[in-house]
Design an enzyme around this catalytic site. Structure first.
Site, PDB file in Angstrom:
ATOM      1  N   ASN A  39     -10.184  -2.332   2.953  1.00 63.08           N
ATOM      2  CA  ASN A  39      -9.999  -2.593   1.055  1.00 63.08           C
ATOM      3  C   ASN A  39     -11.084  -1.825   0.348  1.00 63.08           C
ATOM      4  OD1 ASN A  39      -7.176  -2.856   1.407  1.00 63.08           O
ATOM      5  ND2 ASN A  39      -7.775  -5.250   0.778  1.00 63.08           N
ATOM      6  N   HIS A  60       1.140  -1.344  -0.080  1.00 61.65           N
ATOM      7  CA  HIS A  60       0.346   0.029   0.138  1.00 61.65           C
ATOM      8  C   HIS A  60       0.428   1.309  -0.111  1.00 61.65           C
ATOM      9  CE1 HIS A  60      -4.321  -2.081   0.942  1.00 61.65           C
ATOM     10  NE2 HIS A  60      -3.336  -3.059   1.407  1.00 61.65           N
ATOM     11  N   TYR A  76       1.433  -3.500  11.900  1.00 61.95           N
ATOM     12  CA  TYR A  76       0.905  -2.467  11.541  1.00 61.95           C
ATOM     13  C   TYR A  76       2.079  -1.766  11.960  1.00 61.95           C
ATOM     14  CZ  TYR A  76      -2.261  -3.759   7.950  1.00 61.95           C
ATOM     15  OH  TYR A  76      -2.917  -4.587   6.989  1.00 61.95           O
TER      16      TYR A  76
HETATM   17  C1  HEM Z   1      -2.356 -10.662   7.567  1.00 60.64           C
HETATM   18  C2  HEM Z   1      -2.649 -10.624   6.589  1.00 60.64           C
HETATM   19  C3  HEM Z   1      -1.615  -8.606   6.498  1.00 60.64           C
HETATM   20  C4  HEM Z   1      -0.294  -8.151   6.811  1.00 60.64           C
HETATM   21  C5  HEM Z   1       0.376  -8.808   7.752  1.00 60.64           C
HETATM   22  C6  HEM Z   1      -0.332  -7.105   6.803  1.00 60.64           C
HETATM   23  C7  HEM Z   1       0.550  -5.696   6.645  1.00 60.64           C
HETATM   24  C8  HEM Z   1       0.464  -4.961   6.196  1.00 60.64           C
HETATM   25  C9  HEM Z   1       1.377  -3.336   6.116  1.00 60.64           C
HETATM   26  C10 HEM Z   1       3.197  -3.956   7.186  1.00 60.64           C
HETATM   27  C11 HEM Z   1       1.408  -2.566   6.536  1.00 60.64           C
HETATM   28  C12 HEM Z   1       1.877  -0.664   6.155  1.00 60.64           C
HETATM   29  C13 HEM Z   1       1.470  -0.057   7.450  1.00 60.64           C
HETATM   30  C14 HEM Z   1       2.502   0.905   7.553  1.00 60.64           C
HETATM   31  O1  HEM Z   1       4.095   1.000   7.074  1.00 60.64           O
HETATM   32  O2  HEM Z   1       1.443   1.711   8.381  1.00 60.64           O
HETATM   33  C15 HEM Z   1      -0.180  -2.705   5.473  1.00 60.64           C
HETATM   34  C16 HEM Z   1      -0.393  -1.886   4.719  1.00 60.64           C
HETATM   35  C17 HEM Z   1      -1.786  -1.957   4.565  1.00 60.64           C
HETATM   36  N1  HEM Z   1      -2.664  -2.434   4.643  1.00 60.64           N
HETATM   37 FE1  HEM Z   1      -2.352  -4.777   5.408  1.00 60.64          FE
HETATM   38  N2  HEM Z   1      -1.843  -6.629   5.595  1.00 60.64           N
HETATM   39  C18 HEM Z   1      -2.419  -7.394   6.043  1.00 60.64           C
HETATM   40  C19 HEM Z   1      -3.692  -7.506   5.190  1.00 60.64           C
HETATM   41  C20 HEM Z   1      -5.184  -6.597   4.696  1.00 60.64           C
HETATM   42  C21 HEM Z   1      -6.066  -6.985   4.373  1.00 60.64           C
HETATM   43  C22 HEM Z   1      -7.040  -8.393   5.245  1.00 60.64           C
HETATM   44  C23 HEM Z   1      -6.455  -5.287   4.470  1.00 60.64           C
HETATM   45  C24 HEM Z   1      -8.179  -4.657   3.915  1.00 60.64           C
HETATM   46  C25 HEM Z   1      -8.712  -5.892   4.526  1.00 60.64           C
HETATM   47  C26 HEM Z   1      -5.512  -5.167   4.461  1.00 60.64           C
HETATM   48  C27 HEM Z   1      -5.476  -3.823   4.365  1.00 60.64           C
HETATM   49  C28 HEM Z   1      -3.872  -2.270   4.179  1.00 60.64           C
HETATM   50  C29 HEM Z   1      -3.973  -1.243   4.241  1.00 60.64           C
HETATM   51  C30 HEM Z   1      -5.658  -0.403   4.029  1.00 60.64           C
HETATM   52  C31 HEM Z   1      -2.614  -0.889   4.512  1.00 60.64           C
HETATM   53  C32 HEM Z   1      -2.781   0.593   4.058  1.00 60.64           C
HETATM   54  C33 HEM Z   1      -2.718   1.594   5.783  1.00 60.64           C
HETATM   55  C34 HEM Z   1      -2.861   3.241   4.668  1.00 60.64           C
HETATM   56  O3  HEM Z   1      -2.965   3.603   4.517  1.00 60.64           O
HETATM   57  O4  HEM Z   1      -0.907   3.493   5.548  1.00 60.64           O
HETATM   58  N3  HEM Z   1      -3.876  -5.561   4.840  1.00 60.64           N
HETATM   59  N4  HEM Z   1      -0.318  -3.371   5.967  1.00 60.64           N
END
Ligand code: HEM
Length: 486
Positions: free
Chosen positions: A126, A53, A336
Site C-alpha cells: 500500500n 481494491h 489472494y
Molecule cells: C488479512 C488482511 C487482508 C486480506 C484478507 C486481504 C484480501 C484481499 C483480497 C481478497 C484482494 C482482492 C484480490 C483479487 O481479487 O485479485 C485484495 C486486494 C489487494 N490488497 Fe489486500 N487484504 C488484506 C490486507 C492488505 C494489506 C495489509 C495490504 C497492503 C499492505 C493489502 C493490499 C492489497 C492490494 C494492493 C490489493 C490489490 C491488488 C491488485 O492490484 O490486484 N491488503 N486484498
C-alpha cells in the site's frame, strides 16, 4: 483490401448495421448468428470485481538494481548492480467499487509483479507503512464496516467509526489516513510500502527481516479535502488519466527502493513487535538501505486484459525471499490466490499479464475451465520416468524458529508496544499547520456519527495517543456536533 469483419468462428459478416428479419417490418430471425452471438457476448462482459481494491490503474516497467544487496538476499533479480527485471504495477484505491472516484481519502494499493528468471515475485503493498488491524480474522468485519450498509445501501459513518471504536490499534493508521498524505494527488506522487515484514536470506543461509519502502521520485503531492472534492467533480478518473497520459507523453514515473533490515536474532528483544502490521520500525533503529530504481514506461494495450485480469498474490515468492510470522501476512498468503480462482478462474496464471516472462511455469496442474494446458502431451503425474520437471530440494526461504502451544492469542506486545504510542509519535512529528488540517479532517468525519458512545470510544483513543491531540479533536467534534443540533 480492407480487413473483413467475421463472427467468432471466423465466418465473414455480411451486415453489421441491420439485424436479419422476416421482411422489412418483421420480427427478427433466430438464424441470425451474428446478432445472437453479439448480444450473448455483451451480456457476459463483466466478471466479479475485486472484493477490495476494485478500482485501479496499471503499467509495465522495469526494476534496476543500483546498490549491492547480495549479502542480504540470494534473490537472483537483486543479485548484481545494473540487473534489470521487467515488472507490472497496479495501483488502486481500496474501498470503492470498480466505477468509483479516484481522488478520495483512502489508502492506495501499490502491487508489483516482478517477472524474475526464478519466477514471478509479487509484492502487494500500500502507500501506507502500517495497516488498521493485526489479525486477518478481522479483515472481513473491517471491510464490511467501511463499505455500503446492507440496509441503507450507503457508506455509514456510524459503521466506519463503530469498527474503529472497537479497534484501538487502528489509531495509528487513522492518523496517517486523515493527515496530509490521505488523498494523493496522483499515483505518481505517493510512496509505496511493502508494509509487512518479510524475510530475506542470503547464499550462506543467514536470514534478515526486511521492510520495503518505494519513495516517489516525483515528490509527494497530496490534495486537501476541498481540492479533492473539486477534482472528483471535474474528473472521476483523475488518477487513471494522469498515469496513462504521463506514460504516453514519455514522462516515466519512477520510485527508489529502500529496505530496512533487521538480523533475525534481534527480533525477539526489539522494543516493538516487528511482526505487528500496525507499527513501523523507526528509521533511527533501522536505517534505510538503498536497493534500486523502479520505472514505469509502458501502458497496457488493453485495460481489461492486463489490469482487470492481473492477479497478485503475497504468496508468490522467489528463492531468497519469504514470509514472516506476521499474522496479517499469513492470512493474505491464502486470501489472494483464492480470490483470483473465484474472480478469474483456476487458469488465471496462464494469462499473459500473470504468466512468468523470464522463465516458464512447469507444473503438473492441468485442466479446469479455459485450460490452455501448455504442457501438451507431457505426463501429468510426478514422479515419472519421462524426464518430467522435478523438485530442487532447496527451500526458497530460511526456516523460522517457533515455540508454544496452539491456541487463539492476541498479537504479542513488546516493551514499547501499545495501540497508541506510535500514533502519538506521528502526531507529534507534524507541524502546527498539519495538526490543524488533521484535526479538521478527523472532526468532519467523526461528527457525522450519530451515536454518542461511538464518538466517545473513538475520542478516548486519540486522548491515549497524545493528550493535546485528543483534547483538540474533542473540542472540534463537539463544536461541529453542537452546530448540527442547533
Ligand atoms: C488479512 C488482511 C487482508 C486480506 C484478507 C486481504 C484480501 C484481499 C483480497 C481478497 C484482494 C482482492 C484480490 C483479487 O481479487 O485479485 C485484495 C486486494 C489487494 N490488497 Fe489486500 N487484504 C488484506 C490486507 C492488505 C494489506 C495489509 C495490504 C497492503 C499492505 C493489502 C493490499 C492489497 C492490494 C494492493 C490489493 C490489490 C491488488 C491488485 O492490484 O490486484 N491488503 N486484498
Amino acid at each position: 483490401m480492407p480487413k473483413i469483419l467475421t463472427t467468432e468462428s471466423g465466418a465473414p459478416v455480411a451486415d453489421n448495421q441491420n439485424s436479419a428479419s422476416a421482411g422489412a417490418y418483421g420480427p427478427l430471425l433466430v438464424q441470425d448468428q451474428h446478432l445472437l452471438e453479439k448480444l450473448a457476448r455483451f451480456n457476459r462482459e463483466r466478471i466479479p470485481e475485486r472484493v477490495v481494491h476494485a478500482r485501479g490503474s496499471g503499467a509495465y516497467g522495469y526494476f534496476e538494481v543500483t546498490d549491492d544487496v547480495s549479502r542480504y538476499t540470494r534473490a537472483a533479480f537483486l543479485g548484481e548492480v545494473g540487473r534489470r527485471t521487467e515488472l507490472f504495477l497496479r495501483f488502486s484505491t481500496v474501498a470503492g467499487n470498480l466505477g468509483s472516484n479516484d481522488a478520495v481519502r483512502d489508502p492506495r494499493g501499490f502491487a508489483v509483479k516482478f517477472y524474475t528468471e526464478e519466477g514471478n515475485y509479487d509484492l502487494v503493498g500500500n502507500n501506507t507503512p502500517v495497516f488498521f488491524i493485526k489479525d486477518p480474522l478481522k479483515f472481513p468485519d473491517f471491510i464490511h464496516s467501511q463499505k455500503r450498509d446492507p440496509f441503507t445501501g450507503v457508506q455509514e459513518a456510524d459503521n466506519v467509526w463503530d469498527f474503529w471504536a472497537h479497534s484501538p490499534a487502528s489509531t495509528h493508521q487513522i492518523t496517517w489516513l486523515f493527515g496530509d498524505r490521505g488523498i494523493p494527488a496522483s499515483y505518481r506522487h505517493m510512496n509505496g510500502y511493502g508494509s509487512h515484514t518479510y524475510q530475506w536470506v542470503n547464499e550462506q543461509g543467514e536470514a534478515y527481516w526486511v521492510k520495503y519502502h518505494f519513495k516517489t521520485n516525483q515528490g509527494i503531492r497530496s490534495l486537501d479535502a476541498g481540492q479533492a472534492a473539486e477534482v472528483v467533480g471535474g474528473d472521476a478518473d483523475s488518477h487513471q488519466r494522469d498515469l496513462h497520459q504521463a506514460i504516453e507523453r514519455g514522462v516515466f514515473p519512477s520510485w527508489t527502493l529502500y529496505v530496512q533490515l533487521m538480523p533475525v536474532a534481534e527480533a525477539a528483544d526489539y522494543r516493538f513487535n516487528p511482526f505487528d502490521l500496525t507499527k513501523v520500525w523507526p528509521h533511527a533503529d533501522h536505517p534505510l538501505v538503498k536497493v534500486g530504481r523502479l520505472v514505469l514506461n509502458r501502458n497496457p494495450e488493453n485495460v481489461f486484459a492486463e489490469v482487470e485480469q492481473s492477479a497478485f498474490s503475497p504468496n508468490n515468492f522467489v528463492p531468497g525471499i519469504g514470509p514472516s510470522p506476521d499474522k496479517m501476512l499469513q492470512g493474505r498468503l491464502f486470501a489472494y490466490a483464492d480470490a483470483q480462482r473465484y474472480r478469474l478462474g483456476v487458469n488465471h496464471t496462464q494469462l499473459p499479464v500473470n504468466a512468468p516472462r523470464a522463465t516458464e511455469a512447469a507444473t503438473y496442474g492441468r485442466d479446469g475451465f479455459s485450460a490452455l494446458n501448455p504442457a501438451g502431451r507431457a505426463k501429468n503425474y510426478e514422479p515419472n520416468s519421462y524426464d518430467g520437471p522435478a523438485q530442487t530440494d532447496a527451500a526458497l526461504a530460511a526456516p523460522a524458529e517457533l515455540s508454544g502451544w496452539t491456541g487463539t492469542y492476541p498479537t504479542p506486545a513488546h516493551t514499547k508496544d501499545d495501540d497508541f504510542f506510535q500514533a502519538g509519535e506521528l502526531y507529534r512529528l507534524m507541524s502546527e499547520a498539519e495538526r490543524g488540517r488533521l484535526i479538521a479532517n478527523l472532526a468532519g468525519a467523526l461528527a457525522q456519527v450519530t451515536r454518542d458512545d461511538i464518538v466517545e470510544r473513538n475520542l478516548a483513543h486519540f486522548h491515549a495517543a497524545d493528550e493535546e491531540y485528543g483534547a483538540r479533536l474533542e473540542a472540534a467534534v463537539t463544536r461541529l456536533r453542537t452546530a448540527d443540533e442547533s
